[in-house]
Design a protein around this motif. Structure first.
Motif, PDB file in Angstrom:
ATOM      1  N   MET A 172     -17.082 -35.804 -22.996  1.00 36.77           N
ATOM      2  CA  MET A 172     -18.034 -37.213 -23.518  1.00 36.77           C
ATOM      3  C   MET A 172     -18.321 -37.624 -21.556  1.00 36.77           C
ATOM      4  O   MET A 172     -18.987 -38.082 -21.629  1.00 36.77           O
ATOM      5  CB  MET A 172     -16.791 -37.500 -24.549  1.00 36.77           C
ATOM      6  N   PRO A 173     -17.081 -37.439 -21.047  1.00 38.48           N
ATOM      7  CA  PRO A 173     -17.809 -38.432 -19.630  1.00 38.48           C
ATOM      8  C   PRO A 173     -18.641 -37.530 -18.724  1.00 38.48           C
ATOM      9  O   PRO A 173     -19.425 -38.138 -18.492  1.00 38.48           O
ATOM     10  CB  PRO A 173     -16.034 -38.684 -18.795  1.00 38.48           C
ATOM     11  N   LEU A 174     -18.510 -36.275 -19.026  1.00 41.25           N
ATOM     12  CA  LEU A 174     -19.223 -35.112 -18.122  1.00 41.25           C
ATOM     13  C   LEU A 174     -20.841 -35.524 -18.997  1.00 41.25           C
ATOM     14  O   LEU A 174     -21.529 -35.072 -18.046  1.00 41.25           O
ATOM     15  CB  LEU A 174     -18.544 -33.819 -18.237  1.00 41.25           C
ATOM     16  N   LEU A 175     -20.773 -35.635 -19.709  1.00 43.92           N
ATOM     17  CA  LEU A 175     -22.425 -35.689 -20.501  1.00 43.92           C
ATOM     18  C   LEU A 175     -22.687 -36.438 -20.532  1.00 43.92           C
ATOM     19  O   LEU A 175     -23.502 -36.745 -20.217  1.00 43.92           O
ATOM     20  CB  LEU A 175     -21.997 -35.107 -22.173  1.00 43.92           C
ATOM     21  N   ASP A 176     -21.128 -37.646 -20.171  1.00 50.63           N
ATOM     22  CA  ASP A 176     -22.890 -39.111 -19.693  1.00 50.63           C
ATOM     23  C   ASP A 176     -22.978 -39.088 -18.212  1.00 50.63           C
ATOM     24  O   ASP A 176     -24.351 -39.794 -17.585  1.00 50.63           O
ATOM     25  CB  ASP A 176     -21.559 -40.083 -19.695  1.00 50.63           C
ATOM     26  N   ALA A 177     -22.404 -38.353 -17.317  1.00 50.92           N
ATOM     27  CA  ALA A 177     -22.962 -38.269 -15.790  1.00 50.92           C
ATOM     28  C   ALA A 177     -24.445 -37.464 -15.879  1.00 50.92           C
ATOM     29  O   ALA A 177     -24.854 -38.123 -14.682  1.00 50.92           O
ATOM     30  CB  ALA A 177     -21.581 -37.500 -15.241  1.00 50.92           C
ATOM     31  N   LEU A 178     -24.477 -36.623 -16.811  1.00 49.22           N
ATOM     32  CA  LEU A 178     -25.394 -35.930 -17.292  1.00 49.22           C
ATOM     33  C   LEU A 178     -26.235 -36.030 -17.227  1.00 49.22           C
ATOM     34  O   LEU A 178     -27.632 -36.006 -16.661  1.00 49.22           O
ATOM     35  CB  LEU A 178     -25.061 -34.834 -17.862  1.00 49.22           C
ATOM     36  N   ALA A 179     -26.005 -36.632 -18.274  1.00 48.70           N
ATOM     37  CA  ALA A 179     -27.533 -37.926 -19.082  1.00 48.70           C
ATOM     38  C   ALA A 179     -27.979 -38.673 -18.136  1.00 48.70           C
ATOM     39  O   ALA A 179     -29.165 -39.005 -18.137  1.00 48.70           O
ATOM     40  CB  ALA A 179     -26.788 -38.927 -19.967  1.00 48.70           C
ATOM     41  N   GLY A 180     -27.151 -39.285 -16.781  1.00 48.45           N
ATOM     42  CA  GLY A 180     -27.142 -40.526 -15.885  1.00 48.45           C
ATOM     43  C   GLY A 180     -28.239 -39.604 -14.982  1.00 48.45           C
ATOM     44  O   GLY A 180     -29.342 -40.054 -14.169  1.00 48.45           O
ATOM     45  N   GLU A 181     -27.617 -38.589 -14.489  1.00 48.14           N
ATOM     46  CA  GLU A 181     -28.634 -37.546 -13.543  1.00 48.14           C
ATOM     47  C   GLU A 181     -29.713 -36.978 -14.170  1.00 48.14           C
ATOM     48  O   GLU A 181     -30.869 -36.974 -13.229  1.00 48.14           O
ATOM     49  CB  GLU A 181     -26.943 -36.577 -12.903  1.00 48.14           C
ATOM     50  N   TYR A 182     -29.796 -36.963 -15.115  1.00 43.48           N
ATOM     51  CA  TYR A 182     -32.024 -36.019 -15.959  1.00 43.48           C
ATOM     52  C   TYR A 182     -31.970 -37.213 -16.342  1.00 43.48           C
ATOM     53  O   TYR A 182     -33.117 -36.774 -17.235  1.00 43.48           O
ATOM     54  CB  TYR A 182     -31.000 -34.997 -16.476  1.00 43.48           C
ATOM     55  N   GLU A 183     -31.497 -38.382 -16.755  1.00 39.12           N
ATOM     56  CA  GLU A 183     -32.645 -39.526 -16.735  1.00 39.12           C
ATOM     57  C   GLU A 183     -34.103 -39.204 -16.717  1.00 39.12           C
ATOM     58  O   GLU A 183     -34.405 -39.182 -15.933  1.00 39.12           O
ATOM     59  CB  GLU A 183     -31.902 -41.025 -16.671  1.00 39.12           C
ATOM     60  N   GLY A 184     -34.363 -39.483 -18.372  1.00 36.80           N
ATOM     61  CA  GLY A 184     -35.914 -39.217 -17.817  1.00 36.80           C
ATOM     62  C   GLY A 184     -36.879 -38.029 -18.134  1.00 36.80           C
ATOM     63  O   GLY A 184     -37.697 -37.235 -18.173  1.00 36.80           O
ATOM     64  N   LYS A 185     -35.551 -37.095 -17.735  1.00 32.10           N
ATOM     65  CA  LYS A 185     -36.138 -34.950 -17.856  1.00 32.10           C
ATOM     66  C   LYS A 185     -35.652 -34.401 -18.909  1.00 32.10           C
ATOM     67  O   LYS A 185     -36.399 -33.507 -19.674  1.00 32.10           O
ATOM     68  CB  LYS A 185     -35.942 -34.906 -16.336  1.00 32.10           C
ATOM     69  N   VAL A 186     -34.334 -34.557 -19.588  1.00 35.07           N
ATOM     70  CA  VAL A 186     -33.377 -34.533 -20.164  1.00 35.07           C
ATOM     71  C   VAL A 186     -33.159 -34.957 -21.000  1.00 35.07           C
ATOM     72  O   VAL A 186     -32.082 -36.555 -20.589  1.00 35.07           O
ATOM     73  CB  VAL A 186     -32.615 -33.231 -19.842  1.00 35.07           C
ATOM     74  N   ARG A 187     -33.333 -35.311 -22.547  1.00 32.72           N
ATOM     75  CA  ARG A 187     -32.354 -36.025 -23.001  1.00 32.72           C
ATOM     76  C   ARG A 187     -30.831 -35.910 -23.816  1.00 32.72           C
ATOM     77  O   ARG A 187     -30.906 -35.055 -24.157  1.00 32.72           O
ATOM     78  CB  ARG A 187     -33.008 -36.136 -24.351  1.00 32.72           C
ATOM     79  N   VAL A 188     -29.450 -36.268 -23.551  1.00 30.41           N
ATOM     80  CA  VAL A 188     -28.395 -35.632 -23.963  1.00 30.41           C
ATOM     81  C   VAL A 188     -28.262 -37.133 -25.509  1.00 30.41           C
ATOM     82  O   VAL A 188     -27.884 -37.699 -25.271  1.00 30.41           O
ATOM     83  CB  VAL A 188     -27.363 -36.316 -22.577  1.00 30.41           C
ATOM     84  N   LEU A 189     -28.302 -35.577 -26.189  1.00 22.09           N
ATOM     85  CA  LEU A 189     -27.910 -36.468 -27.655  1.00 22.09           C
ATOM     86  C   LEU A 189     -26.602 -36.262 -28.303  1.00 22.09           C
ATOM     87  O   LEU A 189     -26.659 -34.527 -28.426  1.00 22.09           O
ATOM     88  CB  LEU A 189     -28.943 -36.104 -28.287  1.00 22.09           C
ATOM     89  N   VAL A 190     -25.379 -37.085 -28.349  1.00 27.00           N
ATOM     90  CA  VAL A 190     -24.336 -36.610 -29.087  1.00 27.00           C
ATOM     91  C   VAL A 190     -24.492 -37.433 -29.954  1.00 27.00           C
ATOM     92  O   VAL A 190     -24.914 -37.911 -30.644  1.00 27.00           O
ATOM     93  CB  VAL A 190     -23.680 -37.521 -27.790  1.00 27.00           C
TER      94      VAL A 190
END
Length: 196
Positions: A98-116
């Protein structure tokens, strides 16, 4: 009626089978004592592999809710790539990634939606305290108490399961089991979804 104890080799076989099941991922059913499973699970359970066998499948249309009652239809998510993660608070590899997904969501904000989408049967009762304790900055707590997404994705109920969709809602790849979403391979996969 008394039962004879299992021979040493049978106990060893049972232990090995049980250990393999834990490393592979979490079953969709909650264990009797979820806290005990998390406490006993060893770190380093990010053993998932990229699977492209279902590439081209459309994202299923399932309505999720958040703890405030807001709803989201996954079938209406188009125009932007989506990384859809099925997880539960009692699943050790889920908690680890989950923390890795949170970081990924921050890095790709506006480009990819990370939905948990939590598969916890108790819903907000379990998910809200988990999110509060972990202070995720980029993830939203969506709930799937009936585990409809797990069924719709045709999986075998193993958590975590994460599926990457392109902007038109077609599956690119999936990962069953925990995965290092900060690895170069993960970034290359997400970049592929953006390029399509």
């Amino acid at each position: 009626m008394e039962f004879a104890p299992l021979p040493w080799s049978s106990r060893l076989s049972f232990t090995l089978v049980l250990s393999a099941a834990l490393v592979a991922g979490c079953s969709r059913e909650e264990p009797v004592d979820p806290q005990a499973e998390v406490a006993e699970a060893a770190a380093g359970q990010l053993t998932g592999m990229i699977d492209r066998s279902r590439a081209g499948d459309l994202m299923p249309a399932v309505t999720l809710t958040d703890p405030t009652g807001r709803s989201l239809n996954t079938g209406a998510l188009s125009g932007q790539p989506v990384l859809l993660n099925l997880w539960a608070t009692w699943c050790a590899p889920c908690v680890e990634e989950m923390p890795l997904l949170d970081a990924l969501a921050g890095e790709y904000e506006g480009k990819v939606r990370v939905l948990v989408a939590s598969q916890d049967l108790q819903g907000a009762e379990k998910v809200v305290p988990f999110f509060q304790a972990n202070r995720f900055r980029h993830l939203e707590p969506w709930l799937d108490r009936e585990t409809l997404l797990s069924s719709a994705l045709g999986g075998d109920g193993v958590l975590p399961t994460t599926v990457l969709y392109d902007g038109s809602g077609q599956e690119i790849a999936r990962v069953v089991g925990g995965y290092d979403w900060q690895s170069p391979e993960a970034r290359a996969l997400v970049d592929e979804a953006i390029a399509e």
